[in-house]
Design an enzyme around this catalytic site. Structure first.
Site, short mmCIF file in Angstrom:
data_model
loop_
_atom_site.label_atom_id
_atom_site.label_comp_id
_atom_site.label_asym_id
_atom_site.label_seq_id
_atom_site.Cartn_x
_atom_site.Cartn_y
_atom_site.Cartn_z
N ARG A 69 0.89 -1.29 -0.03
CA ARG A 69 0.20 -0.14 0.13
C ARG A 69 0.95 1.20 -0.01
O ARG A 69 0.42 2.03 -0.38
CB ARG A 69 -0.88 0.09 1.17
CG ARG A 69 -1.92 1.09 1.07
CD ARG A 69 -3.02 1.03 2.30
NE ARG A 69 -2.60 1.61 3.42
CZ ARG A 69 -2.33 0.88 4.58
NH1 ARG A 69 -3.22 -0.41 4.56
NH2 ARG A 69 -1.98 1.50 5.51
N TYR A 123 -15.49 16.17 -17.33
CA TYR A 123 -16.05 14.80 -17.36
C TYR A 123 -17.24 14.92 -16.46
O TYR A 123 -17.19 15.38 -15.27
CB TYR A 123 -14.68 14.11 -17.05
CG TYR A 123 -14.95 12.63 -17.01
CD1 TYR A 123 -15.14 11.98 -18.24
CD2 TYR A 123 -14.87 11.68 -15.98
CE1 TYR A 123 -15.36 10.68 -18.34
CE2 TYR A 123 -15.15 10.33 -16.24
CZ TYR A 123 -15.34 9.74 -17.31
OH TYR A 123 -15.47 8.58 -17.41
N ASP A 196 -6.51 17.91 -15.29
CA ASP A 196 -6.90 16.44 -15.76
C ASP A 196 -6.23 16.70 -17.31
O ASP A 196 -6.98 17.39 -18.41
CB ASP A 196 -8.29 16.34 -15.77
CG ASP A 196 -8.75 14.93 -16.41
OD1 ASP A 196 -7.88 14.37 -17.05
OD2 ASP A 196 -9.57 14.52 -15.99
N LYS A 221 -6.86 5.52 -20.76
CA LYS A 221 -7.19 6.07 -22.02
C LYS A 221 -5.84 5.94 -22.70
O LYS A 221 -5.45 4.81 -22.86
CB LYS A 221 -7.77 7.67 -21.92
CG LYS A 221 -8.61 7.59 -20.72
CD LYS A 221 -10.12 6.86 -21.19
CE LYS A 221 -10.97 6.97 -20.12
NZ LYS A 221 -11.65 8.09 -19.44
C1 LIG Z 1 -12.15 8.65 -18.51
C2 LIG Z 1 -11.76 9.95 -17.93
C3 LIG Z 1 -11.86 10.00 -16.43
C4 LIG Z 1 -11.78 8.93 -15.23
O1 LIG Z 1 -10.99 7.86 -15.59
P1 LIG Z 1 -11.40 6.43 -15.14
O2 LIG Z 1 -10.03 5.74 -15.52
O3 LIG Z 1 -12.44 6.09 -15.83
O4 LIG Z 1 -11.74 6.54 -13.67
C5 LIG Z 1 -11.21 11.51 -16.05
N1 LIG Z 1 -11.22 12.51 -16.79
C6 LIG Z 1 -11.22 12.08 -18.06
C7 LIG Z 1 -11.01 13.62 -19.00
C8 LIG Z 1 -11.62 10.88 -18.58
O5 LIG Z 1 -11.62 11.15 -19.90
#
Ligand SMILES: *Cc1c(COP(=O)(O)O)cnc(C)c1O
Length: 406
Positions: A69, A123, A196, A221
């Site tokens: 952890r 998002y 982000d 992604k």
């Molecule tokens: C997919 C996504 C998230 C969340 O990510 P997860 O891996 O699905 O938890 C956050 N921000 C953006 C811009 C995303 O495309």
């Protein structure tokens, strides 16, 4: 005395991004040998030669894993490569992008005012996290248009936030705020700027180099990129790293060693994939904009994009991201369903950034919970679809769109 090759430290920060992607994090010496790629460490605990040493490890006086952890060599390798790509000080790999965003905002708010100013175009799950997790726990949340700096300044003056949260490219309308200028506004207000960076990726921009304090990715992604891993990562500057790490040790949002390995394997080809995906997206976007059934194309490479000046300043030539959103003339839910059902190659699915091209209907998915009136105000119409362009031959993607558009 001359150093042996194995003792020479590779100066990772001096390397180009394609080189960092294949070298950073790997080849840590294990006894007398050096694994060429980092193994999957499944051990949950680690022992040392003596209690003296174990004591130093527990006390964080000496580096090394003791409990998964806190620290895991597979995660450490992944954190090192992402940190190198983003130009950060340190990183924490998390079980999902949302877990990473949660850690990032918690880190930003530690020792700051419990108030957040967030971009209004973010998002869906991030909006839900702010409204359903942070706000009920006593953090005030306010939304602002980060592409309109005067309105952002007004919101910041009013809310006095401890954290400003934004995305490098918004979903699904692909708006782009000027991160350098937003960072100035954050700095003047004593707020931490969290970006982000999932849609832009470090191939297009690196928020920390532009003045942001914390950058976040959904590893699910582009970075992992193959549609087979869920993960997230937080990358911080020097100031925020120890807070991030200690929150991570306590809360335990860790990414498992198998996922760390798969993500790292994906990252080795991430720069190549991203270049191809960006080039394909340019081809698809320009084909779409000439199609009589397409009313409007939203694409960051469009010279008439509402944020074109910011994009020109921040993005490298020819790299505009690989998401293209478009509106089909006169289409409602029924026509969009018919069009998407007719697709044979393009995958009808959520997520983005994978090697295969994928299409999603925002009204049905990311913006499902938002009222039609509010969606209309946001510019997300019933005729809008979002395409994440993959690495296929662009001719094949275009041919599939053409037959489905009819
Ligand atoms: C997919 C996504 C998230 C969340 O990510 P997860 O891996 O699905 O938890 C956050 N921000 C953006 C811009 C995303 O495309």
């Amino acid at each position: 005395m001359e150093k042996k090759i194995s003792e020479m430290e590779l100066e990772i920060t001096a390397l180009k991004i394609h080189t960092k992607a294949v070298h950073a994090g790997d080849r840590k010496k294990l006894g007398s040998h050096i694994p060429v790629t980092t193994p999957i460490y499944t051990a949950s605990a680690y022992s040392y030669d003596s209690m003296e040493q174990l004591d130093r490890i527990f006390g964080q006086e000496e580096e090394g894993p003791c409990y998964a952890r806190y620290d895991n060599p597979s995660a450490a390798a992944l954190e090192e490569v992402v940190c190198a790509l983003e130009g950060g000080h340190g990183a924490l790999a998390c079980g999902s992008g949302m877990a990473a965003l949660h850690m990032a905002v918690m880190t930003a708010l530690t020792d700051r005012r419990k108030s957040i100013v967030s971009a209004n175009a973010i998002y869906g799950a991030t909006t839900a996290m702010l409204m359903n997790v942070f706000e009920p726990s006593g953090v005030s949340v306010r939304f602002a248009d980060v592409c309109d700096l005067d309105s952002l300044r007004a919101a910041v003056a009013d809310a006095k936030p401890g954290c400003i949260l934004t995305e490098s490219i918004s979903n699904p309308l692909l708006r782009v705020g000027d991160i350098g200028k937003i960072a100035e506004i954050a700095g003047a207000a004593g707020a931490a700027l969290v970006v982000d960076n999932t849609f832009a990726t470090p191939m297009i921009l690196r928020p920390l180099e532009l003045g942001a304090h914390i950058s976040v990715h959904s590893l699910t992604k582009y970075l992992a990129g193959h549609g087979d891993v869920m993960g997230g990562v937080v990358v911080t500057d020097e100031q925020h790293y120890s807070t991030l790490r200690s929150l991570g040790r306590t809360i335990g949002p860790v990414l498992g060693p198998f996922e760390c390995y798969l993500t790292m394997r994906g990252i080795k080809t991430f720069p190549l994939r991203m270049e191809r995906q960006c080039a394909n997206a340019c081809r698809v976007a320009s084909w779409l904009s000439a199609h009589p059934k397409v009313e409007k194309v939203h694409f960051t490479g469009d010279p008439a994009h509402p944020d074109a000046a910011t994009i020109r300043r921040m993005f490298p030539q020819g790299m505009y991201g690989a998401v293209v959103s478009f509106e089909i003339r006169g289409a409602g839910r029924e026509e969009i369903f018919r069009f998407m059902d007719a697709l044979k190659l393009v995958v009808r699915a959520t997520s983005l950034g994978d090697v295969h091209t994928m299409m999603l209907y925002p009204v049905m998915s990311s913006h499902r919970e938002i009222s039609p009136k509010q969606r209309e105000r946001m510019g997300i119409r019933d005729s809008l679809v979002r395409l994440s362009v993959g690495i296929e031959a662009p001719e094949d993607v275009i041919a599939d769109l053409e037959q489905a558009l009819g």
